[in-house]
Design a protein around this motif. Structure first.
Motif, short mmCIF file in Angstrom:
data_model
loop_
_atom_site.label_atom_id
_atom_site.label_comp_id
_atom_site.label_asym_id
_atom_site.label_seq_id
_atom_site.Cartn_x
_atom_site.Cartn_y
_atom_site.Cartn_z
N MET A 1 0.84 -1.20 0.00
CA MET A 1 0.00 0.00 0.00
C MET A 1 0.87 1.25 0.00
N GLU A 2 0.22 2.40 -0.12
CA GLU A 2 0.93 3.67 -0.10
C GLU A 2 1.84 3.74 1.12
N PRO B 1 -4.98 3.83 1.59
CA PRO B 1 -5.42 3.43 2.94
C PRO B 1 -6.89 3.03 2.95
N GLY B 2 -7.17 1.86 3.52
CA GLY B 2 -8.55 1.38 3.63
C GLY B 2 -9.19 0.90 2.34
N GLU B 3 -8.44 0.85 1.26
CA GLU B 3 -9.04 0.54 -0.05
C GLU B 3 -9.69 -0.84 -0.09
N LEU B 4 -9.04 -1.85 0.48
CA LEU B 4 -9.64 -3.18 0.44
C LEU B 4 -10.97 -3.22 1.20
N LEU B 5 -11.05 -2.53 2.33
CA LEU B 5 -12.31 -2.46 3.07
C LEU B 5 -13.41 -1.81 2.24
N GLU B 6 -13.06 -0.73 1.56
CA GLU B 6 -14.03 -0.04 0.70
C GLU B 6 -14.51 -0.95 -0.42
N LEU B 7 -13.60 -1.72 -1.00
CA LEU B 7 -13.95 -2.58 -2.13
C LEU B 7 -14.91 -3.70 -1.75
N VAL B 8 -14.70 -4.30 -0.59
CA VAL B 8 -15.56 -5.43 -0.22
C VAL B 8 -16.92 -4.96 0.24
N LYS C 1 -20.38 -4.16 1.58
CA LYS C 1 -21.33 -5.01 2.32
C LYS C 1 -21.52 -6.38 1.66
N ARG C 2 -20.73 -6.66 0.63
CA ARG C 2 -20.86 -7.93 -0.09
C ARG C 2 -20.36 -9.12 0.71
N PHE C 3 -19.38 -8.88 1.59
CA PHE C 3 -18.69 -9.97 2.27
C PHE C 3 -18.64 -9.70 3.77
N THR C 4 -18.44 -10.77 4.51
CA THR C 4 -18.19 -10.65 5.94
C THR C 4 -16.68 -10.49 6.13
N VAL C 5 -16.27 -9.39 6.74
CA VAL C 5 -14.85 -9.15 6.99
C VAL C 5 -14.45 -9.96 8.22
N ILE C 6 -13.49 -10.83 8.04
CA ILE C 6 -12.97 -11.65 9.13
C ILE C 6 -11.82 -10.91 9.80
N ALA C 7 -10.93 -10.32 8.99
CA ALA C 7 -9.79 -9.59 9.53
C ALA C 7 -9.30 -8.59 8.49
N PHE C 8 -8.76 -7.49 8.99
CA PHE C 8 -8.18 -6.46 8.13
C PHE C 8 -7.02 -5.83 8.89
N GLU C 9 -5.92 -5.62 8.18
CA GLU C 9 -4.76 -4.94 8.74
C GLU C 9 -4.12 -4.08 7.67
N GLN C 10 -3.52 -2.99 8.12
CA GLN C 10 -2.72 -2.18 7.21
C GLN C 10 -1.66 -1.45 8.00
N GLY C 11 -0.52 -1.24 7.36
CA GLY C 11 0.55 -0.50 7.99
C GLY C 11 1.89 -1.16 7.78
N GLU C 12 2.87 -0.69 8.54
CA GLU C 12 4.23 -1.19 8.41
C GLU C 12 4.39 -2.53 9.12
N GLY D 1 13.66 -6.18 6.67
CA GLY D 1 13.32 -4.85 6.17
C GLY D 1 11.89 -4.47 6.52
N THR D 2 11.56 -3.22 6.21
CA THR D 2 10.20 -2.72 6.47
C THR D 2 9.40 -2.76 5.19
N GLN D 3 8.15 -3.17 5.31
CA GLN D 3 7.20 -3.14 4.20
C GLN D 3 5.92 -2.49 4.69
N VAL D 4 5.20 -1.87 3.77
CA VAL D 4 3.91 -1.28 4.09
C VAL D 4 2.86 -2.11 3.35
N ILE D 5 2.04 -2.79 4.14
CA ILE D 5 1.14 -3.82 3.62
C ILE D 5 -0.31 -3.51 4.00
N GLN D 6 -1.21 -3.94 3.15
CA GLN D 6 -2.64 -3.95 3.48
C GLN D 6 -3.14 -5.35 3.18
N ARG D 7 -3.94 -5.90 4.11
CA ARG D 7 -4.41 -7.26 3.91
C ARG D 7 -5.78 -7.44 4.53
#
Length: 189
Positions: free
Chosen positions: A119-120, A137-144, A146-157, A164-170
Motif C-alpha cells: 500500500m501507499e 489506505p482502507g481501499e480493500l475495506l471499501e472494495l468489499v 457489504k458484499r462480504f463478511t470481513v474476518i480480519a483487516f490490517e494495514q501499515g508497516e 526490512g520494512t514493508q507497508v502492507i494492506q491485507r
C-alpha cells in the motif's frame, strides 16, 4: 542473468486464514509466481488452480500433487474463470484493480478471499513505487463493502522476513455464511 529463486515460506497471513477455506475446496492462487501458496494449500488438501503469466515459474509446479497451472496474462488477456467459482481465492503481492469484480464474482458462497499486497508508503522502503501498484489506505475495506463478511483487516508497516520494512494492506473475507475464527471458543452460556 541470475536464476530466480522461489520464496520458500508462505505468508503468515495466508497460513493464519487458510483453515477457514471450506475443507476439500478448490482454491485459486491468483498471480501465483513460483507457487509458494499453491504448494502450501495443496499440502492442506485443497485442489489448487495456480495462475500466472510467467511460464517458467509455473513450470516449477509441474508434478505437485493437487495443483494445476494456467499460464494467462491477467492484465492484458481475457479472464479465464467466468464460468467457475472457488471455495478460496488467495492473492499475495499483486494488484491489478480492474480484476476486482472478476475476483469477487469467482468466490463461491461460503468461500474465503485472502488478499495482501503493498500500500501507499511502501515507496519509502523499496518497490513497488508506482501508485498503480499500491493500495490506498482502507481501499480493500471499501472494495468489499457489504458484499462480504470481513474476518480480519490490517494495514501499515510490518517487518519482512528479511528484516526490512514493508507497508502492507491485507484482508480476509467470507462470502455468506457466518465465520468462526480458528482457535476461538464461544462464550459460556
Amino acid at each position: 542473468m541470475a536464476e530466480k529463486i522461489p520464496p520458500a515460506n508462505p505468508s503468515p497471513w495466508i497460513v493464519r486464514f487458510a483453515p477457514l477455506i471450506p475443507a476439500d475446496g478448490e482454491v485459486l492462487d491468483l498471480a501465483c509466481g513460483y507457487g509458494r501458496h499453491a504448494r502450501y494449500l495443496a499440502q492442506l488438501g485443497y485442489r489448487v488452480e495456480a495462475v500466472d503469466r510467467d511460464a517458467e515459474a509455473l513450470a516449477t509446479l509441474v508434478g505437485v500433487a493437487n495443483v494445476t497451472t494456467r499460464c494467462a496474462d491477467l492484465e492484458g488477456g481475457p479472464w479465464s474463470y467466468y464460468s467457475r467459482v472457488f471455495d478460496g481465492i488467495v492473492v499475495s503481492r499483486y494488484l491489478w484493480r480492474p480484476l476486482f469484480p472478476q475476483i469477487f464474482n469467482a468466490l463461491a458462497e461460503g468461500g474465503v478471499l485472502i488478499y495482501e499486497t503493498f500500500m501507499e508508503g511502501q515507496q519509502l522502503y523499496g518497490k513497488p513505487e508506482n501508485p498503480a501498484h499500491l493500495l490506498r489506505p482502507g481501499e480493500l475495506l471499501e472494495l468489499v463493502g457489504k458484499r462480504f463478511t470481513v474476518i480480519a483487516f490490517e494495514q501499515g508497516e510490518i517487518t519482512a522476513a528479511d528484516g526490512g520494512t514493508q507497508v502492507i494492506q491485507r484482508i480476509c473475507v467470507r462470502r455468506g455464511r457466518p465465520v468462526r475464527l480458528p482457535e476461538c471458543v464461544p462464550p459460556a452460556a
